[in-house]
Every structure is written in C-alpha cells, then in structure tokens.
Design a protein around this motif. Sequence first.
Motif, short mmCIF file in Angstrom:
data_model
loop_
_atom_site.label_atom_id
_atom_site.label_comp_id
_atom_site.label_asym_id
_atom_site.label_seq_id
_atom_site.Cartn_x
_atom_site.Cartn_y
_atom_site.Cartn_z
N GLN A 52 7.10 26.10 -4.03
CA GLN A 52 8.23 27.02 -4.23
C GLN A 52 7.90 28.07 -5.29
OE1 GLN A 52 11.29 26.90 -2.37
NE2 GLN A 52 11.23 28.94 -3.26
N ARG A 53 7.23 27.64 -6.38
CA ARG A 53 6.83 28.60 -7.41
C ARG A 53 5.85 29.64 -6.87
NH1 ARG A 53 7.00 24.33 -10.95
NH2 ARG A 53 4.77 23.95 -10.72
N ARG A 54 4.89 29.15 -6.06
CA ARG A 54 3.91 30.06 -5.46
C ARG A 54 4.60 31.06 -4.54
NH1 ARG A 54 0.63 26.36 -3.94
NH2 ARG A 54 1.18 26.23 -1.75
N ALA A 55 5.56 30.59 -3.77
CA ALA A 55 6.31 31.48 -2.87
C ALA A 55 7.10 32.51 -3.67
CB ALA A 55 7.25 30.66 -1.99
N ASP A 56 7.72 32.08 -4.77
CA ASP A 56 8.49 33.01 -5.62
C ASP A 56 7.59 34.07 -6.23
OD1 ASP A 56 10.75 31.55 -5.02
OD2 ASP A 56 10.77 30.44 -6.92
N GLU A 59 6.56 36.51 -3.51
CA GLU A 59 7.69 37.39 -3.16
C GLU A 59 7.87 38.47 -4.22
OE1 GLU A 59 9.98 37.61 -0.68
OE2 GLU A 59 9.00 36.08 0.53
N LEU A 60 7.68 38.10 -5.48
CA LEU A 60 7.79 39.06 -6.58
C LEU A 60 6.68 40.12 -6.49
CD1 LEU A 60 9.64 39.49 -9.03
CD2 LEU A 60 7.98 38.22 -10.40
N SER A 61 5.47 39.65 -6.14
CA SER A 61 4.35 40.60 -6.04
C SER A 61 4.55 41.59 -4.89
CB SER A 61 3.03 39.86 -5.87
OG SER A 61 2.93 39.32 -4.57
N LEU A 62 5.31 41.21 -3.88
CA LEU A 62 5.57 42.11 -2.74
C LEU A 62 6.44 43.31 -3.16
CD1 LEU A 62 6.19 39.55 0.14
CD2 LEU A 62 4.31 41.19 -0.03
N LYS A 63 7.13 43.19 -4.29
CA LYS A 63 7.97 44.29 -4.77
C LYS A 63 7.18 45.35 -5.52
CE LYS A 63 12.07 41.42 -4.94
NZ LYS A 63 13.09 40.80 -5.77
N LYS A 78 0.85 35.02 2.90
CA LYS A 78 0.75 33.93 1.91
C LYS A 78 2.14 33.51 1.43
CE LYS A 78 -3.82 35.05 0.07
NZ LYS A 78 -4.56 35.59 -1.07
N ALA A 79 3.01 34.48 1.20
CA ALA A 79 4.38 34.18 0.76
C ALA A 79 5.13 33.38 1.83
CB ALA A 79 5.13 35.46 0.44
N ASP A 80 4.98 33.77 3.10
CA ASP A 80 5.63 33.06 4.20
C ASP A 80 5.11 31.62 4.31
OD1 ASP A 80 7.07 35.34 4.72
OD2 ASP A 80 5.82 35.97 6.43
N ALA A 81 3.79 31.47 4.16
CA ALA A 81 3.18 30.14 4.25
C ALA A 81 3.68 29.24 3.11
CB ALA A 81 1.67 30.25 4.22
N ALA A 82 3.77 29.80 1.90
CA ALA A 82 4.24 29.02 0.75
C ALA A 82 5.70 28.63 0.92
CB ALA A 82 4.04 29.81 -0.54
N LEU A 83 6.52 29.55 1.44
CA LEU A 83 7.93 29.25 1.70
C LEU A 83 8.07 28.14 2.75
CD1 LEU A 83 9.74 32.72 1.72
CD2 LEU A 83 10.31 30.74 0.30
N GLN A 84 7.24 28.23 3.79
CA GLN A 84 7.28 27.22 4.84
C GLN A 84 6.86 25.86 4.29
OE1 GLN A 84 4.87 28.11 8.24
NE2 GLN A 84 5.62 26.37 9.41
N GLU A 85 5.81 25.83 3.46
CA GLU A 85 5.35 24.58 2.86
C GLU A 85 6.44 23.96 1.99
OE1 GLU A 85 1.77 22.86 -0.02
OE2 GLU A 85 1.84 24.99 0.47
#
Length: 200
Positions: A52-56, A59-63, A78-85
């Motif tokens: 969850q931290r990796r996904a967050d 997501e922040l880096s995408l901004k 990578k963000a989608d994969a981390a969210l799915q995990e």
Amino acid sequence: MSGMGPAPKPNARRRNATVAMTELPAAGREGAPPPWPLLPDVLLKTQRDTAQRRADDLELSLKEPTLRGRARTAAQRKADAALQEAAVLTAQLDAQERVEAELWSALWALPQAVEWDRAGWTREVAQYVRWKARAEQGDLDAAKEARQLGDRLGLTPLALLRLRWRVSTDEDERAVRPRRRPATSGRRPDDPRAALHVVE
C-alpha cells in the motif's frame, strides 16, 4: 503345571499388552471456545502495508509534471500493480481472519476438544487453525503443516487410534443401559424357542 512354561513375574510388563482407550463424548466439548491466543498474521499485514505504501508513493510520483511519455506509463503500471497487490493481500487477510474465527469455534466443539482442554493445547490448536486457513487459500506448504498438526491433534481416524482416543457412540450408551427382557409371546416354558430373543 507341565507344558505351560514358567509363571509370569509379578511386576513384568507384557509386550503385547493393550493400552486402554480414552473415551471422548460423542456430543463434543461444551461451552465457549477459549480466547484466541495468537497475534494477527504479522507477515501478511506487513506485506499488505508495504504494498500500500509503494502504491501511494507511485501515485504521488504520477502527479509530477515532469513525468511524461514512457516513464509515466511505466510508473502508472507499477502503481496499478502495487494497488492490486495491496488489494489481494487485504482480501487474504480478511478471508484468513474469517476462516480462523469459524474454524476455531467449530474445532472447540469436537469430542477431541475435551482432551485438548484437559492438556492445555490451546496454542497448538490455534497453530493448526492458522495453517489450515492459509492452506484453504491455496498455500501448499501451509497444507502440509496443517496435515501434520491435524494428526497430532487427533483430527483423523488414524490419529485418533494413535492417540488411543475413541469417540463414544450411541451403541456404547445403549450397552450401558439395562436390556429389556424379551416377551415370551405366550410360549410354554419348556418350549426351546422361549429362550430365543431378537438381537438389535
């Protein structure tokens, strides 16, 4: 007496002596199960929180306005994969906790639970529940551990035999009750059929 061999020694143990079976009540253990003794699954929770931290972070880096083109696409993947995990691990945790609660209650109502209670095997039963819950989610290593612990806890017919435990049956209870005298159906006392009776 000749031909019978020497008399047995008074304190000698026989090699083929049978060990008495412990009778377990067919109705099972009465009362509520003991409190759950284990901590939550720390490994699974840590994996979920890390994903969850990796996904967050992703997501922040995408901004970032400088992130464009292929780099942005790669970061999004990578963000989608981390969210799915993180979502999968959350679902696993929820399912594991639900299965553990159901299995814990069911096991402590079994006849074997009378002996577990007497021996203080609360943590051993909890370990079995934890491994069994993981096994039901497809973890083959957990299934092996659960099988071994299940044997030690008397959860299979062969394990019951090894532990010298036996679940009493209705027939055992009927054998203790006094039998009724069979009706003679009006036969004469000297009639040989008067001694016959129906066997249940």
